[in-house]
Motif scaffolding. Structure first.
Motif, mmCIF file in Angstrom:
data_model
loop_
_atom_site.group_PDB
_atom_site.id
_atom_site.type_symbol
_atom_site.label_atom_id
_atom_site.label_comp_id
_atom_site.label_asym_id
_atom_site.label_seq_id
_atom_site.Cartn_x
_atom_site.Cartn_y
_atom_site.Cartn_z
ATOM 1 N N GLU A 1 -4.771 5.919 8.433
ATOM 2 C CA GLU A 1 -4.733 4.612 7.765
ATOM 3 C C GLU A 1 -3.405 3.884 7.956
ATOM 4 O OE1 GLU A 1 -6.280 4.358 3.702
ATOM 5 O OE2 GLU A 1 -7.119 6.370 4.043
ATOM 6 N N GLY A 2 -2.311 4.632 8.002
ATOM 7 C CA GLY A 2 -1.008 4.002 8.204
ATOM 8 C C GLY A 2 -0.925 3.258 9.526
ATOM 9 N N TRP A 3 -1.555 3.795 10.562
ATOM 10 C CA TRP A 3 -1.611 3.107 11.851
ATOM 11 C C TRP A 3 -2.599 1.954 11.807
ATOM 12 C CZ3 TRP A 3 -0.550 4.960 17.274
ATOM 13 C CH2 TRP A 3 0.630 5.710 17.315
ATOM 14 N N GLN A 4 -3.723 2.151 11.145
ATOM 15 C CA GLN A 4 -4.713 1.077 11.043
ATOM 16 C C GLN A 4 -4.126 -0.154 10.372
ATOM 17 O OE1 GLN A 4 -8.179 2.660 9.069
ATOM 18 N NE2 GLN A 4 -8.666 4.023 10.768
ATOM 19 N N GLU A 5 -3.274 0.065 9.409
ATOM 20 C CA GLU A 5 -2.621 -1.037 8.705
ATOM 21 C C GLU A 5 -1.375 -1.524 9.436
ATOM 22 O OE1 GLU A 5 -0.483 -2.004 4.413
ATOM 23 O OE2 GLU A 5 -1.645 -0.159 4.607
ATOM 24 N N SER B 1 0.826 -1.216 0.000
ATOM 25 C CA SER B 1 0.000 0.000 0.000
ATOM 26 C C SER B 1 0.859 1.264 0.000
ATOM 27 C CB SER B 1 -0.890 0.022 1.237
ATOM 28 O OG SER B 1 -0.088 0.176 2.400
ATOM 29 N N GLY B 2 2.174 1.076 0.165
ATOM 30 C CA GLY B 2 3.093 2.202 0.336
ATOM 31 C C GLY B 2 3.678 2.222 1.740
ATOM 32 N N LEU B 3 3.018 1.549 2.666
ATOM 33 C CA LEU B 3 3.489 1.462 4.053
ATOM 34 C C LEU B 3 4.663 0.495 4.139
ATOM 35 C CD1 LEU B 3 2.862 1.998 7.179
ATOM 36 C CD2 LEU B 3 1.711 -0.213 7.079
ATOM 37 N N TYR B 4 5.653 0.863 4.934
ATOM 38 C CA TYR B 4 6.738 -0.040 5.310
ATOM 39 C C TYR B 4 6.725 -0.130 6.834
ATOM 40 C CZ TYR B 4 8.999 0.138 0.696
ATOM 41 O OH TYR B 4 9.296 0.015 -0.636
ATOM 42 N N TYR B 5 7.121 -1.288 7.345
ATOM 43 C CA TYR B 5 7.226 -1.423 8.797
ATOM 44 C C TYR B 5 8.476 -2.208 9.144
ATOM 45 C CZ TYR B 5 5.295 -6.140 8.202
ATOM 46 O OH TYR B 5 5.090 -7.447 7.816
ATOM 47 N N VAL B 6 8.952 -1.969 10.359
ATOM 48 C CA VAL B 6 10.120 -2.656 10.901
ATOM 49 C C VAL B 6 9.695 -3.241 12.238
ATOM 50 C CG1 VAL B 6 12.454 -2.359 11.845
ATOM 51 C CG2 VAL B 6 11.755 -1.107 9.778
ATOM 52 N N ILE B 7 9.972 -4.512 12.424
ATOM 53 C CA ILE B 7 9.685 -5.152 13.707
ATOM 54 C C ILE B 7 10.996 -5.345 14.444
ATOM 55 C CG2 ILE B 7 8.842 -7.230 14.860
ATOM 56 C CD1 ILE B 7 6.784 -7.511 12.611
ATOM 57 N N ASP B 8 11.154 -4.614 15.554
ATOM 58 C CA ASP B 8 12.322 -4.803 16.408
ATOM 59 C C ASP B 8 12.052 -5.925 17.396
ATOM 60 O OD1 ASP B 8 13.793 -2.722 15.203
ATOM 61 O OD2 ASP B 8 12.775 -1.242 16.448
ATOM 62 N N GLY C 1 6.600 -8.993 20.048
ATOM 63 C CA GLY C 1 5.697 -9.026 21.202
ATOM 64 C C GLY C 1 5.199 -10.437 21.417
ATOM 65 N N THR C 2 4.483 -10.642 22.521
ATOM 66 C CA THR C 2 4.010 -11.997 22.850
ATOM 67 C C THR C 2 2.515 -12.054 23.080
ATOM 68 O OG1 THR C 2 4.499 -11.605 25.178
ATOM 69 C CG2 THR C 2 6.224 -12.684 23.861
ATOM 70 N N GLY C 3 1.875 -10.925 23.106
ATOM 71 C CA GLY C 3 0.435 -10.898 23.358
ATOM 72 C C GLY C 3 -0.356 -11.142 22.084
ATOM 73 N N VAL C 4 -1.538 -10.582 22.049
ATOM 74 C CA VAL C 4 -2.433 -10.758 20.908
ATOM 75 C C VAL C 4 -2.198 -9.664 19.865
ATOM 76 C CG1 VAL C 4 -4.212 -11.884 22.307
ATOM 77 C CG2 VAL C 4 -4.289 -9.408 21.971
ATOM 78 N N TYR C 5 -2.564 -9.972 18.629
ATOM 79 C CA TYR C 5 -2.548 -8.971 17.569
ATOM 80 C C TYR C 5 -3.821 -8.141 17.670
ATOM 81 C CZ TYR C 5 1.136 -11.417 14.919
ATOM 82 O OH TYR C 5 2.316 -11.976 14.498
ATOM 83 N N PRO C 6 -3.754 -6.836 17.504
ATOM 84 C CA PRO C 6 -4.976 -6.032 17.481
ATOM 85 C C PRO C 6 -5.667 -6.140 16.126
ATOM 86 C CG PRO C 6 -3.079 -4.617 17.153
ATOM 87 C CD PRO C 6 -2.553 -6.006 17.398
ATOM 88 N N THR C 7 -6.940 -5.811 16.131
ATOM 89 C CA THR C 7 -7.713 -5.701 14.899
ATOM 90 C C THR C 7 -8.226 -4.272 14.815
ATOM 91 O OG1 THR C 7 -9.848 -6.235 15.890
ATOM 92 C CG2 THR C 7 -8.484 -8.097 15.152
ATOM 93 N N LEU C 8 -8.859 -3.952 13.726
ATOM 94 C CA LEU C 8 -9.418 -2.617 13.552
ATOM 95 C C LEU C 8 -10.474 -2.319 14.618
ATOM 96 C CD1 LEU C 8 -8.757 -0.370 11.630
ATOM 97 C CD2 LEU C 8 -10.579 -1.149 10.130
ATOM 98 N N ALA C 9 -11.068 -3.344 15.195
ATOM 99 C CA ALA C 9 -12.078 -3.170 16.240
ATOM 100 C C ALA C 9 -11.463 -2.999 17.631
ATOM 101 C CB ALA C 9 -13.030 -4.363 16.245
ATOM 102 N N SER C 10 -10.144 -3.133 17.745
ATOM 103 C CA SER C 10 -9.469 -3.057 19.045
ATOM 104 C C SER C 10 -9.276 -1.619 19.508
ATOM 105 C CB SER C 10 -8.084 -3.711 18.974
ATOM 106 O OG SER C 10 -8.159 -5.063 18.626
ATOM 107 N N THR C 11 -9.199 -1.488 20.832
ATOM 108 C CA THR C 11 -8.696 -0.265 21.446
ATOM 109 C C THR C 11 -7.286 -0.593 21.887
ATOM 110 O OG1 THR C 11 -10.877 0.483 22.158
ATOM 111 C CG2 THR C 11 -8.995 1.360 23.365
#
Length: 153
Positions: A104-108, A52-59, A62-72
């Motif tokens: 949107e960049g955070w949502q993705e 989409s144009g977004l790049y991410y880096v994972i340092d 994590g060990t918990g759950v993945y969030p979804t768009l419905a998450s706080t």
């Protein structure tokens, strides 16, 4: 005749200054800015493109759950422009918000991390604030966020 010449000159000036925004050209420019940033900051082997144009880096994933768009989510973050100018920063305890209510960049990007994960989001302008001036963020800005996903609800 003098007035007609002035009117024509004024009309030409207005037409030149009303250059139409080209999203495809901006996307190409953002891609270059992001890939140059990745290279300059030694992130070539770590940065992942999403398409989409977004790049991410994972340092740290994590060990918990993945969030979804419905998450706080609660996220500690620092937002900078590519030149290092800080435009926003949370406290170390983070900020809490519904993921559906942010750019949107955070949502993705935030769902790429599990709870406790840390990394970097490199967000093209179209997934940020686009061609709008927002606070101290210039229009068409690539945004860089250092993020720590503290909590997912």
């Amino acid at each position: 005749m003098k007035h007609i010449t002035m009117l024509l000159l004024l009309a030409a000036l207005v037409m030149v200054s009303c250059k139409k925004f080209d999203p495809e050209k901006q996307a190409e420019l953002d891609e270059t800015i992001i890939t140059d940033y990745i290279t300059a900051n030694g992130l070539t082997s770590k940065a992942v493109a999403t398409g989409s144009g977004l790049y991410y880096v994972i340092d740290s994933l994590g060990t918990g759950v993945y969030p979804t768009l419905a998450s706080t989510v609660t996220v500690a973050y620092k937002g900078t422009l590519t030149d290092g100018t800080i435009f926003d920063k949370s406290t170390v305890t983070g900020a809490t918000f519904p993921l559906s209510g942010v750019i949107e960049g955070w949502q993705e990007g935030i769902p790429k991390y599990k709870e406790g994960g840390k990394g970097k989001l490199l967000i093209p302008s179209a997934l940020g604030y686009g061609n709008q001036l927002v606070g101290s963020i210039p229009k068409n800005s690539v945004l860089i966020f250092d993020v720590t996903l503290i909590d997912v609800q």
